[in-house]
Motif scaffolding. Structure first.
Motif, PDB file in Angstrom:
ATOM      1  N   UNK A 234       7.419   7.692  -8.226  1.00 38.12           N
ATOM      2  CA  UNK A 234       5.986   7.391  -8.280  1.00 38.12           C
ATOM      3  C   UNK A 234       5.789   5.924  -7.952  1.00 38.12           C
ATOM      4  N   UNK A 235       4.758   5.636  -7.182  1.00 31.77           N
ATOM      5  CA  UNK A 235       4.504   4.254  -6.806  1.00 31.77           C
ATOM      6  C   UNK A 235       3.012   3.989  -6.704  1.00 31.77           C
ATOM      7  N   UNK A 236       2.656   2.729  -6.881  1.00 30.40           N
ATOM      8  CA  UNK A 236       1.276   2.281  -6.730  1.00 30.40           C
ATOM      9  C   UNK A 236       1.294   0.898  -6.095  1.00 30.40           C
ATOM     10  N   UNK A 237       0.232   0.564  -5.377  1.00 29.47           N
ATOM     11  CA  UNK A 237       0.096  -0.740  -4.745  1.00 29.47           C
ATOM     12  C   UNK A 237      -0.260  -1.780  -5.800  1.00 29.47           C
ATOM     13  N   UNK A 238       0.536  -2.845  -5.881  1.00 24.65           N
ATOM     14  CA  UNK A 238       0.320  -3.814  -6.956  1.00 24.65           C
ATOM     15  C   UNK A 238      -1.033  -4.504  -6.866  1.00 24.65           C
ATOM     16  N   UNK A 239      -1.580  -4.609  -5.647  1.00 23.65           N
ATOM     17  CA  UNK A 239      -2.884  -5.226  -5.472  1.00 23.65           C
ATOM     18  C   UNK A 239      -4.029  -4.393  -6.016  1.00 23.65           C
TER      19      UNK A 239
ATOM     20  N   UNK B  54      -3.298   8.666   1.072  1.00 20.51           N
ATOM     21  CA  UNK B  54      -4.586   8.011   1.298  1.00 20.51           C
ATOM     22  C   UNK B  54      -4.376   6.531   1.640  1.00 20.51           C
ATOM     23  N   UNK B  55      -5.027   6.112   2.704  1.00 16.20           N
ATOM     24  CA  UNK B  55      -5.044   4.700   3.070  1.00 16.20           C
ATOM     25  C   UNK B  55      -6.298   4.069   2.476  1.00 16.20           C
ATOM     26  N   UNK B  56      -6.120   2.966   1.793  1.00 14.34           N
ATOM     27  CA  UNK B  56      -7.242   2.258   1.199  1.00 14.34           C
ATOM     28  C   UNK B  56      -7.070   0.765   1.444  1.00 14.34           C
ATOM     29  N   UNK B  57      -8.074  -0.037   1.213  1.00 13.00           N
ATOM     30  CA  UNK B  57      -7.961  -1.476   1.489  1.00 13.00           C
ATOM     31  C   UNK B  57      -6.854  -2.144   0.682  1.00 13.00           C
ATOM     32  N   UNK B  58      -6.205  -3.117   1.316  1.00 10.78           N
ATOM     33  CA  UNK B  58      -5.213  -3.950   0.639  1.00 10.78           C
ATOM     34  C   UNK B  58      -5.661  -5.408   0.768  1.00 10.78           C
ATOM     35  N   UNK B  59      -5.038  -6.261  -0.017  1.00  8.01           N
ATOM     36  CA  UNK B  59      -5.421  -7.664  -0.015  1.00  8.01           C
ATOM     37  C   UNK B  59      -4.680  -8.444   1.065  1.00  8.01           C
ATOM     38  N   UNK B  60      -5.418  -9.228   1.824  1.00 12.10           N
ATOM     39  CA  UNK B  60      -4.835 -10.228   2.711  1.00 12.10           C
ATOM     40  C   UNK B  60      -4.646 -11.479   1.862  1.00 12.10           C
TER      41      UNK B  60
ATOM     42  N   UNK C  99       0.817  -1.206   0.000  1.00 12.70           N
ATOM     43  CA  UNK C  99       0.000   0.000   0.000  1.00 12.70           C
ATOM     44  C   UNK C  99       0.848   1.252   0.000  1.00 12.70           C
ATOM     45  N   UNK C 100       0.369   2.292  -0.677  1.00 12.63           N
ATOM     46  CA  UNK C 100       1.148   3.534  -0.789  1.00 12.63           C
ATOM     47  C   UNK C 100       1.495   4.130   0.566  1.00 12.63           C
ATOM     48  N   UNK C 101       0.604   3.995   1.527  1.00 14.10           N
ATOM     49  CA  UNK C 101       0.824   4.606   2.841  1.00 14.10           C
ATOM     50  C   UNK C 101       2.010   3.998   3.582  1.00 14.10           C
ATOM     51  N   UNK C 102       2.467   2.810   3.162  1.00 14.48           N
ATOM     52  CA  UNK C 102       3.574   2.159   3.869  1.00 14.48           C
ATOM     53  C   UNK C 102       4.945   2.657   3.427  1.00 14.48           C
ATOM     54  N   UNK C 103       5.024   3.383   2.305  1.00 13.87           N
ATOM     55  CA  UNK C 103       6.335   3.781   1.785  1.00 13.87           C
ATOM     56  C   UNK C 103       6.849   5.060   2.431  1.00 13.87           C
ATOM     57  N   UNK C 104       5.969   5.792   3.127  1.00 11.95           N
ATOM     58  CA  UNK C 104       6.378   7.029   3.785  1.00 11.95           C
ATOM     59  C   UNK C 104       5.373   7.352   4.894  1.00 11.95           C
ATOM     60  N   UNK C 105       5.850   8.058   5.917  1.00  7.14           N
ATOM     61  CA  UNK C 105       4.972   8.404   7.046  1.00  7.14           C
ATOM     62  C   UNK C 105       4.097   9.619   6.773  1.00  7.14           C
ATOM     63  N   UNK C 106       4.183  10.211   5.610  1.00  7.07           N
ATOM     64  CA  UNK C 106       3.378  11.375   5.221  1.00  7.07           C
ATOM     65  C   UNK C 106       1.900  11.116   5.530  1.00  7.07           C
TER      66      UNK C 106
ATOM     67  N   UNK D  55       0.410   1.675  10.385  1.00  5.16           N
ATOM     68  CA  UNK D  55       1.210   1.037   9.319  1.00  5.16           C
ATOM     69  C   UNK D  55       1.826   2.056   8.370  1.00  5.16           C
ATOM     70  N   UNK D  56       1.560   3.341   8.591  1.00  4.78           N
ATOM     71  CA  UNK D  56       2.187   4.366   7.744  1.00  4.78           C
ATOM     72  C   UNK D  56       3.713   4.280   7.867  1.00  4.78           C
ATOM     73  N   UNK D  57       4.381   4.284   6.721  1.00  7.44           N
ATOM     74  CA  UNK D  57       5.839   4.256   6.718  1.00  7.44           C
ATOM     75  C   UNK D  57       6.447   2.954   7.194  1.00  7.44           C
ATOM     76  N   UNK D  58       5.660   1.883   7.230  1.00  4.98           N
ATOM     77  CA  UNK D  58       6.136   0.618   7.793  1.00  4.98           C
ATOM     78  C   UNK D  58       6.994  -0.194   6.827  1.00  4.98           C
TER      79      UNK D  58
END
Length: 439
Positions: free
Chosen positions: A203-208, A164-170, A153-160, A183-186
């Motif tokens: 630039x980055x995007x969540x592969x899921x 936007x936090x959005x659902x990710x796949x388990x 998820x995008x939110x994990x790459x930086x603590x900014x 989990x921000x910046x984790x």
């Protein structure tokens, strides 16, 4: 001529077994843990690589024109139909972009942050991808950019806090979950500040967002939206997850071409592990990517399949049956029957710069096989007038080599590290400065 010289030299030099050598204790420990897996170089079976400069009908490729008109298209088609699978062609006509966040004074004023929702079908309830973009404010626009997918998820790459936090796949449960704020910046595998300081955007995007990463993934994401193009039943050459993720990277490039802040002619596509396989396949197909970088991509990425070292075609097809097309399963334990190998994937990127990187402790990904694939792509790069890979032997640890093909093996484990990033930015400096005079 190029291939004959390469094969002759490989035979004399023992196929690149100078330079780096794996830790014998690590080889012993891994061999004891998995006796069914080859970790001892002495156990690698004899093999012959397909010549990238000989067409399927036996025609020898002696000119760039023949490469572009005949050999390259047939190699591309082999990978499409026999390995990664065939994706829908080009930009979807209904696709739209929605810039939902723009801050030109982010991160203490040093950065312009953009968040863009890419709606693949143009419908709010259809599959979409959030693209997080950071651009340096201290350099002249348009800005060269590194593009990569992320795992969590995008939110994990930086603590900014604005990301936007959005659902990710388990992946274990096969369902989406909403991450928590803590989990921000984790997963700080993208050193945003260091990249910005070097004058590059990222630039980055969540592969899921594109497609989930589990065997039942074909019911979700872009598969659910676009598989109808193939008919009622998925054919054996329909795209797998790696092809879908690569397709998503090209859709990010579609957006870049609309953004005046981004230099779409200087985009570096990068990936780690399974996303390193993805970056190579994206760069092979989409010639808009100026530089292609594979970080620890291993089997199905940069490593030669015929070596059967570490992860093999049979192992990867069993563990990840959704990554490749159904046709690829025919080559499990039958690598010598493949009409291609991964050196030909790298060759498809020529004459654009490509960088392959390995890690000393990541024997599962076959570091030597990754180097040898880069080396075996060199004749194509030379045919097309570039310097190719400027070494014959695998370099020592932490000793990068940078021609039009770059390579390093660094200390440490399977990861995307700051050392890797510094080398990739050095490589981009080398090639972008040559063209423009400044990064």
């Amino acid at each position: 001529m190029f291939w004959a010289l390469f094969v002759a030299f490989a035979q004399v030099m023992g196929e690149g077994q100078q330079g780096w050598q794996p830790n014998p204790e690590l080889v012993k420990a891994l061999s004891q843990r998995r006796p069914d897996v080859i970790y001892d170089e002495a156990k690698v079976p004899p093999y012959t690589l397909p010549d990238p400069l000989v067409c399927l009908d036996g025609t020898k490729v002696t000119t760039p024109e023949l490469w572009w008109k005949k050999r390259r298209p047939e190699i591309l088609e082999l990978f499409r139909t026999q390995m990664y699978g065939r994706a829908p062609i080009g930009r979807p006509s209904e696709m739209t972009f929605e810039v939902f966040d723009l801050d030109r004074n982010a991160l203490d004023g040093k950065v312009t942050r953009k968040q863009v929702r890419i709606l693949f079908t143009g419908k709010p309830d259809g599959p979409s991808m959030d693209l997080l973009i950071y651009l340096p404010n201290h350099v002249q626009r348009p800005v060269p950019v590194f593009l990569l997918l992320n795992f969590s998820g995008n939110h994990t790459v930086h603590s900014d806090p604005a990301i936007r936090i959005k659902p990710i796949w388990d992946r274990a449960k096969g369902q989406q979950v909403m991450p928590s704020e803590d989990t921000r910046g984790s997963s700080p595998s993208i050193p945003v500040e260091k990249i910005i300081a070097r004058g590059y955007g990222v630039a980055t995007a969540y592969y899921g967002d594109i497609a989930p990463d589990f065997p039942d993934s074909f019911r979700h994401g872009v598969f659910a939206a676009f598989d109808k193009l193939f008919g009622e039943k998925r054919p054996p050459d329909a795209w797998g997850a790696i092809s879908a993720w690569a397709w998503g990277l090209s859709r990010a490039m579609d957006y870049f071409e609309t953004d005046a802040d981004i230099d779409a002619r200087r985009v570096v596509v990068l990936g780690h592990s399974r996303l390193g396989k993805t970056a190579l396949w994206a760069g092979a197909q989409d010639e808009r990517f100026a530089i292609v970088i594979s970080n620890n991509s291993g089997c199905g990425g940069a490593a030669l399949s015929r070596r059967r070292y570490g992860e093999t075609v049979a192992i990867i097809n069993k563990a990840f049956p959704h990554w490749f097309c159904e046709n690829f399963k025919r080559f499990s334990n039958r690598e010598d029957e493949m009409p291609f190998d991964q050196h030909m994937l790298i060759a498809l990127i020529a004459p654009r710069p490509v960088y392959v990187a390995s890690a000393d402790e990541d024997l599962w990904a076959d570091p030597r096989g990754e180097f040898l694939a880069a080396k075996a792509a060199d004749p194509v790069y030379k045919l097309l007038g570039t310097e190719g890979l400027p070494v014959q032997d695998m370099p020592p640890l932490n000793r990068p080599v940078m021609g039009t093909i770059g390579y390093h093996i660094r200390s440490g484990k399977h990861a995307l590290t700051e050392y890797d990033w510094e080398r990739y930015m050095d490589f981009a400096d080398k090639h972008f400065k040559r063209a423009t005079g400044k990064p």
